[in-house]
Design a protein around this motif. Structure first.
Motif, mmCIF file in Angstrom:
data_model
loop_
_atom_site.group_PDB
_atom_site.id
_atom_site.type_symbol
_atom_site.label_atom_id
_atom_site.label_comp_id
_atom_site.label_asym_id
_atom_site.label_seq_id
_atom_site.Cartn_x
_atom_site.Cartn_y
_atom_site.Cartn_z
ATOM 1 N N ALA B 41 -9.599 -117.782 -42.677
ATOM 2 C CA ALA B 41 -8.267 -118.639 -42.537
ATOM 3 C C ALA B 41 -7.131 -117.847 -43.379
ATOM 4 O O ALA B 41 -7.442 -117.281 -44.398
ATOM 5 N N ALA B 42 -6.247 -117.988 -42.649
ATOM 6 C CA ALA B 42 -4.804 -117.582 -43.390
ATOM 7 C C ALA B 42 -4.703 -118.171 -44.793
ATOM 8 O O ALA B 42 -5.041 -119.273 -45.186
ATOM 9 N N ALA B 43 -4.411 -117.367 -45.896
ATOM 10 C CA ALA B 43 -4.207 -117.717 -47.114
ATOM 11 C C ALA B 43 -3.409 -118.979 -47.432
ATOM 12 O O ALA B 43 -3.640 -119.889 -48.341
ATOM 13 N N SER B 44 -2.466 -119.253 -46.637
ATOM 14 C CA SER B 44 -1.447 -120.536 -46.590
ATOM 15 C C SER B 44 -2.399 -121.752 -46.379
ATOM 16 O O SER B 44 -2.047 -122.862 -46.781
ATOM 17 N N LEU B 45 -3.719 -121.537 -45.882
ATOM 18 C CA LEU B 45 -4.315 -122.635 -45.448
ATOM 19 C C LEU B 45 -5.244 -123.380 -46.602
ATOM 20 O O LEU B 45 -6.039 -124.012 -46.397
ATOM 21 N N LYS B 46 -5.061 -122.279 -47.626
ATOM 22 C CA LYS B 46 -6.185 -122.602 -48.656
ATOM 23 C C LYS B 46 -6.379 -124.092 -49.034
ATOM 24 O O LYS B 46 -7.592 -124.421 -48.934
ATOM 25 N N GLU B 47 -5.499 -124.721 -49.500
ATOM 26 C CA GLU B 47 -5.766 -126.062 -50.125
ATOM 27 C C GLU B 47 -6.123 -126.998 -48.993
ATOM 28 O O GLU B 47 -6.828 -127.899 -48.911
ATOM 29 N N ALA B 48 -5.177 -126.892 -47.699
ATOM 30 C CA ALA B 48 -5.652 -127.834 -46.582
ATOM 31 C C ALA B 48 -7.049 -127.713 -46.137
ATOM 32 O O ALA B 48 -7.576 -128.713 -45.697
#
Lengths: 249, 258
Positions: B41-48
């Motif tokens: 997954a794209a890095a920006s999806l880490k927390e979600a």
């Protein structure tokens, strides 16, 4: 042996030979090459200037806790480079222990600068020189040096004219090893100094980033790094260490 | 258990403790997913996605979601080289298309989320950054990503839309989270990241809005890979993320609906 050789054969197999020269001489490759050379040679020079006295202290001067000091000096050699980068960050970053005051008072910044690259490379490569030179100093017959002293040579003169020539093979080998390590530095550099073509993007960083945009360029640059490293190893064995492997151990 | 495979060389700066408080009503779905599901997954999806994986595993106790975060471009390349991903979630359509074109995705990808862009600055905005034009000011250390990374391209589009010359960055970071880290650690003054990243950074950073008329909508497609080792699990994950519970989790992290 096949296990070691196959990755290089694979690389040779995938390099786009037809475009290789063009890929190597394009602006971004040349920038990375130049920067790599400048930074790794600077790091080697600093390693020699600071590392030889350090090796001398570790090898010749007895003091309590020497083992711990030695471990500290060569710690960065066994540390994952990214961790080294984080440590450098904590010390020399803009909000770091030393970096903070330096930035606030003198506007000196290491992150995102070529200085930062040289610092990261020195940090990881100097131990190679220190260990090599220290081993040579310990294994050295001290009588010629003492003889020079009794004949009236100053300590510095005796070191320069007697000790240094005796440990020269080790000094050269150590410097070359340090240089090769600096040339290949990736983790600490990208963590601490960032990645900007022409300023902090050395060859290994260019290889890593080119993988995503231009695989051909990544392969060609990898080949250059491998050739250099291989040449260093072959040269070390045959030329510099040739006569007297005993001094190196 | 959520196994986080840290991407090489990337300083995943945040110790994101996925907030586990929200004990949702776990109704067991008809078909239970099982086995390891590897999600790239794209890095920006880490927390979600970290939270979504925990929720998914509560609903499917037999399943184990392994998350691998990185720049979508890096993940697309890894999948192209045969990395064992069951699901690929990209932060842009371009990198997803690369994998689709290589025959790496089953069917066509589904858009599951959107995101907008914000300027990220240190808490209190010490450099007084109010808009895009300030990022090129001398004395402002600006970092971004290369054009192959989604955020790098989106940022360039924003400058283009605003008619502002894109500033010369101090560094091209490996992925958007590396940009966040450079700002939260104080090495850089500003960067352009996703709104969700500013939210995830919490008190360690602050966001400066980018006007809606020049902002870009980032669309996030997701697809099951053709070489998936666990296609059923992958399909279940895709259904979960696009379903109401997954969408609700994404919304709490600042993502918009597809």
């Amino acid at each position: 042996m096949v296990f070691f050789a196959l990755p290089f054969l694979g690389l040779l197999w995938r390099v786009p030979w037809g475009d290789a020269w063009g890929l190597l001489t394009q602006r971004s490759s040349l920038d990375a090459l130049r920067l790599s050379l400048v930074c790794s040679l600077s790091a080697t020079a600093i390693s020699v200037v600071l590392g030889v006295p350090l090796a001398w202290i570790l090898g010749r001067v007895g003091f309590p806790g020497r083992g711990i000091v030695r471990a500290l000096c060569v710690l960065s050699m066994v540390l994952p480079p990214v961790v080294g980068g984080v440590a450098l960050f904590a010390a020399f970053g803009r909000r770091g222990m030393v970096g903070g005051p330096l930035y606030d008072w003198f506007d000196v910044r290491f992150a995102f600068t070529t200085k930062g690259v040289i610092m990261a490379e020195t940090f990881v490569s100097m131990p190679f020189l220190v260990l090599t030179v220290e081993a040579a100093l310990r294994g050295l017959d001290r009588r010629p040096e003492e003889a020079a002293r009794t004949l009236g040579a100053s300590r510095w003169y005796a070191f320069r004219r007697v000790t240094v020539p005796a440990i020269r093979p080790a000094l050269v080998a150590g410097a070359v090893l340090a240089w090769a390590r600096a040339l290949g530095e990736f983790g600490a550099t990208i963590t601490f100094a960032g990645n900007l073509p022409g300023r902090t993007q050395t060859m290994p960083l260019a290889v890593y980033l080119a993988l995503e945009s231009d695989t051909g360029q990544a392969l060609v640059l990898s080949l250059v790094l491998i050739t250099v490293s291989f040449g260093v190893l072959v040269g070390l064995r045959d030329r510099w260490l040739g006569g007297d492997p005993g001094t190196l151990r | 258990m959520v196994a986080l495979v840290a991407t090489l060389g990337v300083l995943a700066g945040c110790g994101s403790d996925s907030s586990t408080g929200s004990s949702s009503t776990t109704r067991a779905p008809a078909a239970q997913a099982s086995g390891t599901i590897t999600v790239f997954a794209a890095a920006s999806l880490k927390e979600a996605f970290t939270e979504a994986a925990a929720a998914f595993e509560r609903a499917n106790p037999e399943a184990d979601v392994t998350l691998n975060f990185g720049a979508s471009s890096a993940l697309a390349r890894q999948i192209g080289e045969g990395a064992p991903a069951d699901v690929f979630a990209s932060a842009d359509t371009a990198n997803m298309q690369k994998v689709v074109d290589a025959g790496g995705i089953v069917g066509s990808p589904t858009t599951f989320a959107t995101n907008s862009l914000e300027i990220i600055v240190a808490p209190g905005n010490p450099k007084g950054i109010t808009g895009l034009a300030d990022l090129g000011r001398s004395g402002v250390v600006y970092v971004t990503c290369g054009p192959e990374v989604p955020i790098g391209t989106y940022a360039a589009q924003v400058f283009d839309n605003a008619g502002v010359a894109a500033p010369t960055p101090s560094s091209f970071e490996a992925d958007v989270k590396a940009v966040v880290t450079k700002v939260t650690s104080g090495e850089a003054d500003a960067g352009i990241v996703y709104g969700s990243d500013v939210k995830a950074a919490g008190t360690r950073a602050e966001g400066v809005a980018i006007a809606a008329d020049v902002n870009v909508v980032a669309t996030y497609p997701l697809g099951v890979t053709t070489e998936a080792a666990n296609p059923e699990g992958a399909a279940a994950w895709a259904a979960f993320v696009t379903g109401s519970e997954g969408q609700a989790i994404l919304a709490t992290y600042g993502f918009g609906p597809a």
